[in-house]
Design a protein around this motif. Structure first.
Motif, short mmCIF file in Angstrom:
data_model
loop_
_atom_site.label_atom_id
_atom_site.label_comp_id
_atom_site.label_asym_id
_atom_site.label_seq_id
_atom_site.Cartn_x
_atom_site.Cartn_y
_atom_site.Cartn_z
N PRO A 96 57.64 3.80 47.42
CA PRO A 96 58.73 3.96 48.39
C PRO A 96 59.43 5.32 48.27
CG PRO A 96 58.91 1.83 47.30
CD PRO A 96 57.85 2.61 46.59
N LEU A 97 59.54 5.83 47.05
CA LEU A 97 60.18 7.13 46.85
C LEU A 97 59.36 8.23 47.53
CD1 LEU A 97 62.78 7.93 45.36
CD2 LEU A 97 61.36 8.66 43.47
N GLU A 98 58.06 8.18 47.35
CA GLU A 98 57.18 9.15 48.00
C GLU A 98 57.19 8.97 49.52
OE1 GLU A 98 53.57 8.23 45.95
OE2 GLU A 98 53.88 9.83 44.46
N ALA B 206 70.93 6.41 49.65
CA ALA B 206 69.71 5.67 50.00
C ALA B 206 69.65 5.41 51.50
CB ALA B 206 69.66 4.36 49.21
N ILE B 207 70.78 5.06 52.08
CA ILE B 207 70.83 4.81 53.52
C ILE B 207 70.50 6.09 54.29
CG2 ILE B 207 72.39 4.26 55.45
CD1 ILE B 207 73.87 2.39 53.38
N ALA B 208 71.09 7.21 53.87
CA ALA B 208 70.82 8.49 54.53
C ALA B 208 69.34 8.87 54.41
CB ALA B 208 71.70 9.58 53.93
N SER B 209 68.76 8.62 53.25
CA SER B 209 67.34 8.92 53.05
C SER B 209 66.46 8.06 53.94
CB SER B 209 66.96 8.70 51.58
OG SER B 209 67.68 9.57 50.75
N GLN B 210 66.81 6.80 54.08
CA GLN B 210 66.05 5.90 54.95
C GLN B 210 66.16 6.34 56.41
OE1 GLN B 210 64.06 3.38 54.00
NE2 GLN B 210 64.58 3.40 51.84
N LEU B 211 67.34 6.77 56.80
CA LEU B 211 67.53 7.26 58.17
C LEU B 211 66.69 8.50 58.42
CD1 LEU B 211 71.38 6.90 58.76
CD2 LEU B 211 69.56 5.81 60.08
N ARG B 212 66.72 9.44 57.47
CA ARG B 212 65.98 10.69 57.61
C ARG B 212 64.48 10.43 57.72
NH1 ARG B 212 62.88 13.59 54.90
NH2 ARG B 212 63.17 12.55 52.92
N ALA B 213 63.99 9.44 56.99
CA ALA B 213 62.57 9.10 57.01
C ALA B 213 62.20 8.20 58.18
CB ALA B 213 62.18 8.43 55.69
N GLU B 214 63.20 7.87 59.02
CA GLU B 214 63.01 7.03 60.20
C GLU B 214 62.37 5.67 59.86
OE1 GLU B 214 61.02 9.36 63.19
OE2 GLU B 214 62.74 10.70 63.38
N GLY C 29 59.90 10.79 51.04
CA GLY C 29 59.82 12.23 50.84
C GLY C 29 60.45 12.78 49.58
N TYR C 30 60.73 11.94 48.60
CA TYR C 30 61.30 12.42 47.34
C TYR C 30 60.22 12.54 46.27
CZ TYR C 30 66.09 11.85 48.95
OH TYR C 30 67.25 11.98 49.63
N PRO C 31 60.32 13.58 45.43
CA PRO C 31 59.36 13.70 44.32
C PRO C 31 59.55 12.57 43.30
CG PRO C 31 60.58 15.75 44.65
CD PRO C 31 61.22 14.71 45.50
N VAL C 32 58.47 12.13 42.71
CA VAL C 32 58.51 11.04 41.73
C VAL C 32 59.30 11.45 40.49
CG1 VAL C 32 57.07 9.52 40.32
CG2 VAL C 32 56.34 10.13 42.60
N LYS C 33 59.49 12.73 40.26
CA LYS C 33 60.23 13.18 39.06
C LYS C 33 61.67 12.66 39.05
CE LYS C 33 61.75 17.68 40.81
NZ LYS C 33 61.71 19.12 40.61
#
Length: 124
Positions: free
Chosen positions: A34-36, A79-87, A39-43
């Motif tokens: 889910p992180l990938e 997390a919400i913002a990231s989910q929005l950005r990833a549509e 669009g976030y790096p696994v690091k």
């Protein structure tokens, strides 16, 4: 009301620890994918897992619940913002942070009469 608050915050903590923190700290595929996907790096997996663990524990302990709730709200907002950005799908993915945050705050407020009074507009 206090008992209901303890039950709700315990359910929130159990969910966070079992479904979110543990997979991240153990670097399981269930946390990496889910992180990938957004669009976030696994690091960042370990860092996010540690923050979730600390903020959950702070929210559980009554003396630090307000701080834990505020910090967890910030994390969930990210997390919400990231989910929005990833549509991602709105109701199942994007708003899940809202559902978790509402559950957490309900548990925190029901355990603290002073916070409940402020949250309902009955405080000084």
């Amino acid at each position: 009301m206090k008992l209901a608050g303890w039950i709700i915050i315990a359910l929130f903590a159990l969910f966070m620890l079992g479904a979110s923190v543990a997979p991240k700290l153990l670097r399981l595929e269930a946390a990496r994918a889910p992180l990938e996907q957004i669009g976030y790096p696994v690091k960042y997996l370990l860092l996010i897992g540690i923050m979730e663990l600390v903020f959950t524990l702070l929210a559980l302990y009554p003396r630090t619940a307000l701080l834990g709730g505020i910090l967890m709200t910030g994390l969930l907002g990210g997390a919400i913002a990231s989910q929005l950005r990833a549509e991602m799908p709105v109701y199942s993915h994007t708003l899940f942070g809202v559902y978790l945050g509402a559950l957490m705050w309900l548990g925190i407020c029901l355990r603290s009469p002073a916070l409940l009074a402020i949250a309902t507009g009955r405080g000084q």
